[in-house]
Write a protein that holds these residues in place. Sequence first.
Motif, mmCIF file in Angstrom:
data_model
loop_
_atom_site.group_PDB
_atom_site.id
_atom_site.type_symbol
_atom_site.label_atom_id
_atom_site.label_comp_id
_atom_site.label_asym_id
_atom_site.label_seq_id
_atom_site.Cartn_x
_atom_site.Cartn_y
_atom_site.Cartn_z
ATOM 1 N N ILE A 37 0.713 -1.152 -0.044
ATOM 2 C CA ILE A 37 -0.002 0.137 -0.042
ATOM 3 C C ILE A 37 0.857 1.413 0.176
ATOM 4 C CG2 ILE A 37 -1.592 1.349 1.237
ATOM 5 C CD1 ILE A 37 -3.047 -1.161 2.148
ATOM 6 N N GLU A 38 1.938 1.278 0.637
ATOM 7 C CA GLU A 38 2.732 2.486 0.737
ATOM 8 C C GLU A 38 3.454 2.890 -0.426
ATOM 9 O OE1 GLU A 38 6.138 2.370 3.567
ATOM 10 O OE2 GLU A 38 4.790 2.613 5.177
ATOM 11 N N ARG A 39 3.899 1.432 -1.070
ATOM 12 C CA ARG A 39 4.396 1.747 -2.544
ATOM 13 C C ARG A 39 3.472 2.304 -3.394
ATOM 14 N NH1 ARG A 39 5.346 -3.199 -2.992
ATOM 15 N NH2 ARG A 39 7.224 -3.130 -1.725
ATOM 16 N N LEU A 44 0.987 7.014 -6.841
ATOM 17 C CA LEU A 44 -0.105 7.741 -6.981
ATOM 18 C C LEU A 44 -0.195 9.152 -6.546
ATOM 19 C CD1 LEU A 44 -2.962 5.114 -6.173
ATOM 20 C CD2 LEU A 44 -1.956 5.631 -8.715
ATOM 21 N N PHE A 45 0.187 9.397 -5.240
ATOM 22 C CA PHE A 45 0.146 10.584 -4.670
ATOM 23 C C PHE A 45 1.448 11.353 -4.444
ATOM 24 C CE2 PHE A 45 -3.082 7.853 -3.039
ATOM 25 C CZ PHE A 45 -4.098 8.180 -3.878
ATOM 26 N N SER A 46 2.620 11.059 -4.750
ATOM 27 C CA SER A 46 3.720 11.771 -4.570
ATOM 28 C C SER A 46 3.790 12.922 -5.344
ATOM 29 C CB SER A 46 5.032 10.814 -5.059
ATOM 30 O OG SER A 46 5.004 10.663 -6.361
ATOM 31 N N GLY A 47 3.016 13.192 -6.373
ATOM 32 C CA GLY A 47 3.267 14.516 -7.169
ATOM 33 C C GLY A 47 4.285 14.214 -8.108
ATOM 34 N N LYS A 48 5.100 13.270 -8.299
ATOM 35 C CA LYS A 48 6.179 13.219 -9.244
ATOM 36 C C LYS A 48 5.656 12.462 -10.473
ATOM 37 C CE LYS A 48 9.509 12.664 -5.512
ATOM 38 N NZ LYS A 48 10.633 11.758 -4.953
ATOM 39 N N HIS A 121 -13.035 7.947 -1.301
ATOM 40 C CA HIS A 121 -12.387 9.127 -0.398
ATOM 41 C C HIS A 121 -10.808 9.092 -0.646
ATOM 42 C CE1 HIS A 121 -16.208 10.133 0.443
ATOM 43 N NE2 HIS A 121 -16.480 9.290 1.562
ATOM 44 N N ALA A 122 -10.217 8.109 -1.667
ATOM 45 C CA ALA A 122 -8.966 7.972 -1.464
ATOM 46 C C ALA A 122 -8.181 9.039 -2.042
ATOM 47 C CB ALA A 122 -8.676 6.539 -2.403
ATOM 48 N N GLU A 123 -8.719 9.874 -2.903
ATOM 49 C CA GLU A 123 -8.262 11.095 -3.549
ATOM 50 C C GLU A 123 -7.861 11.994 -2.299
ATOM 51 O OE1 GLU A 123 -7.110 12.214 -6.419
ATOM 52 O OE2 GLU A 123 -7.044 10.097 -6.958
ATOM 53 N N LEU A 124 -8.759 12.024 -1.040
ATOM 54 C CA LEU A 124 -8.277 13.005 -0.262
ATOM 55 C C LEU A 124 -6.884 12.811 0.245
ATOM 56 C CD1 LEU A 124 -11.185 12.595 2.365
ATOM 57 C CD2 LEU A 124 -10.725 14.499 0.886
ATOM 58 N N LYS A 125 -6.251 11.823 0.016
ATOM 59 C CA LYS A 125 -4.875 11.596 0.392
ATOM 60 C C LYS A 125 -3.786 12.333 -0.376
ATOM 61 C CE LYS A 125 -5.244 6.631 1.476
ATOM 62 N NZ LYS A 125 -5.074 5.301 1.236
ATOM 63 N N ARG A 126 -4.047 12.735 -1.666
ATOM 64 C CA ARG A 126 -3.589 13.888 -2.514
ATOM 65 C C ARG A 126 -3.569 15.185 -1.761
ATOM 66 N NH1 ARG A 126 -2.437 12.614 -7.345
ATOM 67 N NH2 ARG A 126 -4.413 11.228 -7.704
ATOM 68 N N PHE A 127 -4.411 15.595 -0.825
ATOM 69 C CA PHE A 127 -4.526 16.889 -0.303
ATOM 70 C C PHE A 127 -4.205 16.864 1.370
ATOM 71 C CE2 PHE A 127 -7.706 16.575 -3.760
ATOM 72 C CZ PHE A 127 -7.091 17.387 -4.503
ATOM 73 N N LEU A 128 -4.338 15.523 1.759
ATOM 74 C CA LEU A 128 -4.340 15.321 3.306
ATOM 75 C C LEU A 128 -3.048 14.557 3.350
ATOM 76 C CD1 LEU A 128 -7.893 15.351 4.536
ATOM 77 C CD2 LEU A 128 -6.309 17.365 4.622
ATOM 78 N N PHE A 130 -1.386 13.276 5.724
ATOM 79 C CA PHE A 130 -1.048 12.625 6.873
ATOM 80 C C PHE A 130 -1.868 11.466 6.780
ATOM 81 C CE2 PHE A 130 -4.723 15.346 7.855
ATOM 82 C CZ PHE A 130 -5.585 14.416 8.392
ATOM 83 N N LEU A 131 -2.813 11.222 5.643
ATOM 84 C CA LEU A 131 -3.589 10.101 5.563
ATOM 85 C C LEU A 131 -2.767 8.989 4.981
ATOM 86 C CD1 LEU A 131 -6.875 11.402 4.435
ATOM 87 C CD2 LEU A 131 -6.472 10.711 6.794
ATOM 88 N N LEU A 132 -1.640 9.300 4.421
ATOM 89 C CA LEU A 132 -0.803 8.295 3.485
ATOM 90 C C LEU A 132 -0.342 7.279 4.584
ATOM 91 C CD1 LEU A 132 1.071 10.486 0.856
ATOM 92 C CD2 LEU A 132 -0.814 8.887 0.754
ATOM 93 N N LYS A 133 0.077 6.061 4.202
ATOM 94 C CA LYS A 133 0.059 5.104 5.153
ATOM 95 C C LYS A 133 1.817 5.360 5.620
ATOM 96 C CE LYS A 133 0.054 0.186 6.368
ATOM 97 N NZ LYS A 133 -0.281 -1.096 5.754
ATOM 98 N N LYS A 134 2.638 5.757 4.816
ATOM 99 C CA LYS A 134 4.058 5.894 5.078
ATOM 100 C C LYS A 134 4.340 7.395 6.156
ATOM 101 C CE LYS A 134 5.410 9.549 1.883
ATOM 102 N NZ LYS A 134 6.441 10.035 0.792
ATOM 103 N N ASN A 135 3.179 8.004 6.314
ATOM 104 C CA ASN A 135 3.490 9.251 7.198
ATOM 105 C C ASN A 135 2.545 8.808 8.427
ATOM 106 O OD1 ASN A 135 4.225 10.820 5.010
ATOM 107 N ND2 ASN A 135 2.530 11.399 4.029
#
Length: 277
Positions: A37-39, A44-48, A121-128, A130-135
Amino acid sequence: MSIDVLVKVAMLIGLFVSYNLWLHFFPITKTAFYDNIERTEEYLFSGKNYTHVFVGSGLIGGFQNNALKHSFKLFFPYYGSCTGIEIIALSQKIPDVLLVETNYIFKGINQELIEKVFAKHAELKRFLPFLLKKNQPLNLLKSLIKRVLGKNKERDADLGEKNEQALTMFINLYNELPNVDKFRSDIERLKSNIDLIVSRGCQVIFFESPMDPVLENASLFAFQRDVLKIVFSPGQFRWIAPDLLEKYETEDGIHLTVGSSQKFAGYIVRQITENIV
């Protein structure tokens, strides 16, 4: 509600907001992802944006692809490329070049992971973030422990004997054909996803990770190889030919040793940079 409770709630909200803002400006950078999941969330959400993406099983987990500056390894132990390709197709985050390890295509898709990653609501991780598992603090602590333990891990004195046992197990396991109906369904879904990805201008390249010669022509791998080269024919898709000039060693017949893994990763990168793109 008492004043004390309100104060504590306000402090907790303030803490989360501050942590989220801090992560926006100073994102946590990890070099290794121990969790599927972290990977996936990182992709998806790193912005890179990644120009080259490797998809596959745990066989490519040890690849060091520093020669490709904007690359990413979307690999899934116990599954493989079908899961990574499904994620890329669903996310519409399409790289310029997609490199597909074919060894574990027959494992199909990890549907449970797909449902978790693309949940409501997974897309919320793009803006929040702290919801990402790695954080999440607990996961940060777990990653630190794994990194420390990994550095101090000692080799088992009986490793050679265990590897021989593993090779024997794999020989018996992979001399059986996969469930043909499931395999056909997985291939159809794989083709649909790859057709979509190709339609977005991505170049798809297939390769097979080296195995012990005893396993290379095991019934399952020979069957899978034949089907893949019919569905994704070399006339339409790029296939990186096996490296016949080097000898690769495995730990158990399937997984390359650290040295051989780096050697093969170098071979793949040279094929890409010198002969393909």
